[in-house]
Structure formats: structure tokens, C-alpha cells
Design a protein around this motif. Sequence first.
Motif, PDB file in Angstrom:
ATOM      1  N   ASP A  42       0.938  -1.613  -0.434  1.00  0.00           N
ATOM      2  CA  ASP A  42      -0.286  -0.099  -0.050  1.00  0.00           C
ATOM      3  C   ASP A  42       1.113   1.813   0.677  1.00  0.00           C
ATOM      4  N   ALA A  43       0.898   2.195  -0.897  1.00  0.00           N
ATOM      5  CA  ALA A  43       1.218   3.344  -0.866  1.00  0.00           C
ATOM      6  C   ALA A  43       1.767   4.451   0.333  1.00  0.00           C
ATOM      7  N   GLY A  44       0.514   4.174   1.313  1.00  0.00           N
ATOM      8  CA  GLY A  44       0.963   5.388   2.286  1.00  0.00           C
ATOM      9  C   GLY A  44       1.460   4.409   3.328  1.00  0.00           C
ATOM     10  N   GLU A  45       0.947   3.117   3.353  1.00  0.00           N
ATOM     11  CA  GLU A  45       2.652   2.258   4.269  1.00  0.00           C
ATOM     12  C   GLU A  45       3.438   2.260   3.966  1.00  0.00           C
ATOM     13  N   ALA A  46       4.172   2.439   2.342  1.00  0.00           N
ATOM     14  CA  ALA A  46       5.097   2.067   2.352  1.00  0.00           C
ATOM     15  C   ALA A  46       5.868   3.495   2.772  1.00  0.00           C
ATOM     16  N   VAL A  47       5.245   4.693   2.960  1.00  0.00           N
ATOM     17  CA  VAL A  47       6.091   6.363   3.508  1.00  0.00           C
ATOM     18  C   VAL A  47       5.537   5.930   5.159  1.00  0.00           C
ATOM     19  N   GLY A  48       5.179   4.494   5.451  1.00  0.00           N
ATOM     20  CA  GLY A  48       5.052   5.732   7.289  1.00  0.00           C
ATOM     21  C   GLY A  48       3.524   5.649   7.330  1.00  0.00           C
ATOM     22  N   LEU A  49       2.516   5.969   6.603  1.00  0.00           N
ATOM     23  CA  LEU A  49       0.886   6.433   6.938  1.00  0.00           C
ATOM     24  C   LEU A  49       0.106   4.974   7.112  1.00  0.00           C
ATOM     25  N   ALA A  50      -1.118   5.689   7.534  1.00  0.00           N
ATOM     26  CA  ALA A  50      -1.716   4.805   6.846  1.00  0.00           C
ATOM     27  C   ALA A  50      -2.137   4.210   5.322  1.00  0.00           C
ATOM     28  N   PRO A  51      -2.310   3.158   5.384  1.00  0.00           N
ATOM     29  CA  PRO A  51      -2.944   2.825   4.538  1.00  0.00           C
ATOM     30  C   PRO A  51      -3.762   3.787   3.776  1.00  0.00           C
ATOM     31  N   ALA A  52      -3.121   3.901   1.895  1.00  0.00           N
ATOM     32  CA  ALA A  52      -4.037   4.879   1.067  1.00  0.00           C
ATOM     33  C   ALA A  52      -4.690   4.357   0.028  1.00  0.00           C
ATOM     34  N   GLY A  53      -5.122   2.949  -0.018  1.00  0.00           N
ATOM     35  CA  GLY A  53      -6.002   2.671  -0.450  1.00  0.00           C
ATOM     36  C   GLY A  53      -5.525   2.297  -1.943  1.00  0.00           C
ATOM     37  N   VAL A  54      -4.156   2.328  -2.098  1.00  0.00           N
ATOM     38  CA  VAL A  54      -3.220   2.285  -4.007  1.00  0.00           C
ATOM     39  C   VAL A  54      -2.279   1.562  -3.704  1.00  0.00           C
ATOM     40  N   MET A  55      -2.114   0.111  -4.418  1.00  0.00           N
ATOM     41  CA  MET A  55      -0.740  -0.524  -4.176  1.00  0.00           C
ATOM     42  C   MET A  55       0.032   0.303  -5.112  1.00  0.00           C
ATOM     43  N   ILE A  56       1.563  -0.040  -5.019  1.00  0.00           N
ATOM     44  CA  ILE A  56       1.881   0.397  -5.133  1.00  0.00           C
ATOM     45  C   ILE A  56       2.716  -0.466  -6.523  1.00  0.00           C
ATOM     46  N   ALA A  57       2.951  -0.280  -7.866  1.00  0.00           N
ATOM     47  CA  ALA A  57       3.073  -1.003  -8.934  1.00  0.00           C
ATOM     48  C   ALA A  57       4.279  -0.713  -9.338  1.00  0.00           C
ATOM     49  N   ARG A  58       5.184  -1.950  -9.749  1.00  0.00           N
ATOM     50  CA  ARG A  58       6.619  -2.043 -10.384  1.00  0.00           C
ATOM     51  C   ARG A  58       7.103  -1.276 -11.413  1.00  0.00           C
ATOM     52  N   THR A  59       5.672  -0.932 -12.514  1.00  0.00           N
ATOM     53  CA  THR A  59       6.223   0.175 -13.252  1.00  0.00           C
ATOM     54  C   THR A  59       5.239   0.679 -13.611  1.00  0.00           C
ATOM     55  N   LEU A  60       5.596   2.217 -14.681  1.00  0.00           N
ATOM     56  CA  LEU A  60       4.243   2.742 -14.978  1.00  0.00           C
ATOM     57  C   LEU A  60       3.573   2.580 -15.758  1.00  0.00           C
ATOM     58  N   GLY A  61       4.017   1.624 -16.604  1.00  0.00           N
ATOM     59  CA  GLY A  61       2.925   1.014 -17.530  1.00  0.00           C
ATOM     60  C   GLY A  61       1.883   0.106 -16.743  1.00  0.00           C
TER      61      GLY A  61
END
Length: 150
Positions: A42-61
Amino acid sequence: MPISVVIAGSTGWVGRALVPAVASADDLALAAAVAPSAAGRDAGEAVGLAPAGVMIARTLGEALDGLPAGGVVVDYTRPGAVMGNTLLALSRGFHVVIGTSGLGAEDYAQIDAAAQTARLGVIAAGNFSVTAALMKRFALEAAKYVATWR
């Protein structure tokens, strides 16, 4: 209606500030995030925050797949990735903000041509940091008084 934002480089130094800023803004919506080393988190958790509800992708595509055109891709990746990311975003109908340094005049000419063809906007500001802006200013001032240096 909020502007859809995709952050490439979402777990980097600037990305860590952009994710919460975009997620908490009333006029912006964090639509996707990209960081190969944190893909699937989760993008929020990955930066030390509460879950943002957006999963991080490996590539921009991968991040752009399924998103409607018309949003903005903010790129804070690395010089070797920014050109491809920018051209991909434009080809998919996204405006682009480039925060990554390292592009040259030929790169900017190619980006300009692609943006004009796609009728989309690109803002390229290779380094937004206050320190970089100050160092550039100091160097210009010093150049007035120091003819050469070693």
C-alpha cells in the motif's frame, strides 16, 4: 472533481512527501504509485502512514493500466527512467510533471514534440529543492567575481 495523480518514485525522498500531500488534498486523488522495490505494498504504508488504498506498481505501465486518461503523472524516479516514463504517460493521455534531473536538450525537444502531438502539458523542473536553487544562485553570484577555478 479531483485531479487524478500518479506518483512515479513514490517511496523516494520526494515521493515520501508527495504521497501524503496528494492523498490528503481535497482537489487531488492518488490514483496510482510506482516504486519497483515496494511493488504490491500500500502506498501509504510504504511511506510510514495509514493505508492509502492504492497498491504500488512495479512499472509506470502497470500503474496506468485501467486508469482513464486526463490525469497527471508526477515523475521523481531517476534519469534512466524519466524519459521513457514521460513518453509513455503522454502516449496514454496523461499530463506530466518531471521532477527528475538528468535530461538534456535533445530529450526535452523529444518530450516537447510528443506533448504537442498529444496536446498535453509537461512541466519539467529537474530539481525543486531549495538547496539546489540556492546553490545555483550562489554559483551565479560567485561567477561574477571569480574568473576561473580549479
